[in-house]
Design a protein around this motif. Sequence first.
Motif, mmCIF file in Angstrom:
data_model
loop_
_atom_site.group_PDB
_atom_site.id
_atom_site.type_symbol
_atom_site.label_atom_id
_atom_site.label_comp_id
_atom_site.label_asym_id
_atom_site.label_seq_id
_atom_site.Cartn_x
_atom_site.Cartn_y
_atom_site.Cartn_z
ATOM 1 N N MET A 1 0.855 -1.200 0.000
ATOM 2 C CA MET A 1 0.000 0.000 0.000
ATOM 3 C C MET A 1 0.888 1.248 0.000
ATOM 4 O O MET A 1 1.864 1.324 0.740
ATOM 5 N N ARG B 1 -1.281 7.407 -0.400
ATOM 6 C CA ARG B 1 -2.410 7.242 -1.324
ATOM 7 C C ARG B 1 -3.092 5.918 -1.034
ATOM 8 O O ARG B 1 -2.630 5.124 -0.220
ATOM 9 N N TRP B 2 -4.182 5.670 -1.741
ATOM 10 C CA TRP B 2 -4.888 4.407 -1.603
ATOM 11 C C TRP B 2 -4.227 3.321 -2.445
ATOM 12 O O TRP B 2 -3.809 3.574 -3.582
ATOM 13 N N GLY B 3 -4.169 2.122 -1.891
ATOM 14 C CA GLY B 3 -3.994 0.905 -2.658
ATOM 15 C C GLY B 3 -2.654 0.667 -3.309
ATOM 16 O O GLY B 3 -1.609 1.091 -2.832
ATOM 17 N N LYS C 1 -6.616 5.122 6.172
ATOM 18 C CA LYS C 1 -6.799 5.671 4.823
ATOM 19 C C LYS C 1 -8.037 6.567 4.716
ATOM 20 O O LYS C 1 -8.666 6.627 3.652
ATOM 21 N N THR D 1 -9.647 10.352 4.363
ATOM 22 C CA THR D 1 -9.090 11.518 3.681
ATOM 23 C C THR D 1 -8.245 12.362 4.638
ATOM 24 O O THR D 1 -7.140 12.788 4.252
ATOM 25 N N LEU E 1 -4.917 10.771 4.766
ATOM 26 C CA LEU E 1 -4.131 11.012 3.550
ATOM 27 C C LEU E 1 -3.626 12.451 3.513
ATOM 28 O O LEU E 1 -2.478 12.710 3.127
ATOM 29 N N THR F 1 -6.733 -0.119 6.465
ATOM 30 C CA THR F 1 -7.688 0.640 5.650
ATOM 31 C C THR F 1 -8.704 1.411 6.488
ATOM 32 O O THR F 1 -9.666 1.958 5.945
ATOM 33 N N SER G 1 -12.988 -1.737 0.203
ATOM 34 C CA SER G 1 -11.576 -1.894 0.591
ATOM 35 C C SER G 1 -11.109 -3.343 0.499
ATOM 36 O O SER G 1 -10.001 -3.667 0.964
ATOM 37 N N PRO H 1 -11.635 4.731 -4.883
ATOM 38 C CA PRO H 1 -10.633 5.316 -3.977
ATOM 39 C C PRO H 1 -9.395 5.856 -4.699
ATOM 40 O O PRO H 1 -8.752 6.780 -4.210
ATOM 41 N N TYR H 2 -9.090 5.302 -5.878
ATOM 42 C CA TYR H 2 -7.943 5.819 -6.638
ATOM 43 C C TYR H 2 -8.252 7.215 -7.179
ATOM 44 O O TYR H 2 -7.382 8.074 -7.277
ATOM 45 N N ASP I 1 -7.553 10.066 -4.761
ATOM 46 C CA ASP I 1 -6.174 10.578 -4.748
ATOM 47 C C ASP I 1 -5.939 11.558 -5.887
ATOM 48 O O ASP I 1 -5.285 12.585 -5.699
#
Length: 520
Positions: A1, A5-7, A76, A78, A81, A126, A191, A377-378, A381
Motif C-alpha cells: 500500500m 495514497r490508496w492501494g 486511509k 481523507t 491522507l 484501511t 476496501s 478510492p484511486y 487521490d
Amino acid sequence: MHPQRWGDPAAATVLPDAARGLVELAFGLSESPAATDVALPPVGTDEVVLEALRAAVGAQHVHVDDETRRLRTRGKSTPDLLRARVGDLVDAPDVVVRPGSHEEVAAVLALAVEHHVAVVPFGGGTCVTGGLAARRDGFAGLVSLDLVRLDRLLEVDEISMTATLEPGLRGPEAEALLAEHGLCLGHYPQSFQHASIGGFAATRSSGQSSAGYGRFDQMVVGLRVATPRGEWRLGSSPANAAGPDLRQLVLGSEGAFGVITAVTVRVRRLPEVKVYEGWRWSSFAEGATAMRTLVQSGMLPTVLRLSDEAETGLNLARPDAIGEESSGCLMIVGHEGTRAQVESRRAAVTEVLAGLGGTPLGEEPGRSWEHGRFQAPYLRDSMLDVGVLVETLETATFWSRADALYAAVREALERELGADGGSAIVLCHLSHVYETGCSLYFTVATSAGDDPLGRWGRAKAAANDAIVAQGASITHHHAVGTDHRPWLSAEIGDLGASVLRAVKADLDPTGVLNPGVLIP
Ligand SMILES: Cc1cc2nc3c(=O)[nH]c(=O)nc-3n(C[C@H](O)[C@H](O)[C@H](O)COP(=O)(O)OP(=O)(O)OC[C@H]3O[C@@H](n4cnc5c(N)ncnc54)[C@H](O)[C@@H]3O)c2cc1C
C-alpha cells in the motif's frame, strides 16, 4: 500500500480529461503535490523493550526502519491522507512487530503490559475512523502489531459450512483459499483488496453484497482472542442461550479489548452464476420504497444499491446507461447462486420492481458497476492532487426516518462547506438494507482550500451532530475509532459507555491496547 495514497501504487490513476474539466468548473484546480522525503520522529522505545520483542517473535520480525514505520502510520481516511501528504507523521509507531502465531501475539501483549508500551493491532490499515491513531502519551512507546504473517486457512468444515481463518488474510487471499474448496465468504467492502479478516471482525464491516451474504458480523460464528488477561475462545455452538452472546463484545471492539487471532466464519458454495443489472427509478424515494418492499417481502437479491439523483448523475450513470432522461436514480441489482436460484430469484425480483414502476436497463449498467467497484478510492487521490477534497461518511436508521436523516445530513454538509463561500457536491446511496431500515452512505466533494483538515473537520462534526439529532447511528460499518468517539455516548448512553469502560478495565487493566480508540 502506498503511504500517502490508496492501494496499489501500480493502479494509481490520473484524473481523466473529461472529469478534470467538470472538476475545474465546479471547484477550480490547484495542483497539490504530496511532500516527499519526510522525516519520521525518532524511535522512542527503549532498546531493552526492542530486545525483548526480538526474543518473542524473532529479530527479523521486529522493524524500526523508516519505511516500515511509515507504512504502518494511521489508516486511509481523507484526513489520514491529507496528513500523510503534508508529511505529518507524528502518529508513526516506534516499532512494527510481526508475530507469527497466537502465542507470539500473547507474548507481545505480556511484554507491552510489563513495559507499559501501547499496542495498535494492524490488519490491512484501511481504517477510515482514526482507529490506528492510538494515544501514546504516558506510554513507553507505541508498537504496531502487524498481523500480516497470520495468513493461514486453519480449518474447513464442509458439513457445518464453516471455515477458520487467521486475521492477517486480506480479502482476496481469504477468498482464494476458500475457492480451493469450492467455497466463498462473499464479503466485498470497497476496501476488499487490502483489508483483512481480523479488521473486518474488529470493525463489524459490511460489504457490497451484504443483501445476499450478510454483514461480516453476521458471518462470524467463532473467535479466538489474545488479551492481556489471557486467551478467550468464543463460539462453541451456532446459537445458544448461555447468557448474552459475548462474541458481540469482541466484534467491533477495534483492538481495544484484545487481538483477534482466528475467526470462524459461515461460508457458502461458490456461486455458479453472477448477474448484475440496472434499474431506473424516477426518484430516490421511489427507489428506496422498492428496496424496502423487496427486503420486507423476503426477496433480497445478492447486491442491492440505489444512488440518489446527484450520485446517479455524477458517478454511476453514463447517459447511455440510464436511458433517455438525464434525471432519475440508478439501482444495481445483483443475483449470485446456482443457475436455478438466480433464475427464480431474478424473476421474482423483476416482477416486484416492474410492478412498482422501475424501468429495467439490462446488464450493461451492472457490468459497468462490477468493473469499477473497487476503483473509486484511486480517483480520490487524483482529486486530492488537484486540490479537491473527497470524503465519505455513513450512518443508519429506520425506514420511517430515512428521508429526514437524508435531508438533515445533506443540509449540514452543504451549510458548513458553504460557510466560507466554498461549494460542495453531496452524493448519497443506499447499499445495506434490513427489514426495518437501511444505511445511508454519503460522498462529499469540495475544494480543499488552505485548511482542508479544518474544513472537513467542521463539516464532519456538523454531519455527526445532525446524525445524533436525528437519533440515527454514528456509524453503520466504518466503526468508531478516534473520530466518532466523541459522539458514541450520545448513541449508547452513559450507561453503555460505562459498560464498555468496565469490559476494557477487565480485559486490559493497564490500558495498553489501542489507547484512546473506541472507548468513550
Ligand atoms: C477506500 C475505502 C473503502 C472502504 N469501504 C468499506 C466498505 O465498503 N465497508 C466497510 O465496512 N468498510 C469499508 N472501509 C473501511 C475499512 O476498510 C474497514 O473498516 C475494514 O474492516 C478495516 O479492515 P483492516 O484490515 O484494514 O483493519 P485496520 O484498518 O488495520 O484496523 C481497523 C481497526 O481494527 C483493529 N484491528 C485490526 N485487526 C485486528 C485484530 N486482528 N484484532 C483486533 N483488532 C484489530 C485496528 O487496531 C483498528 O482499530 C473502507 C475503507 C477505505 C479506505
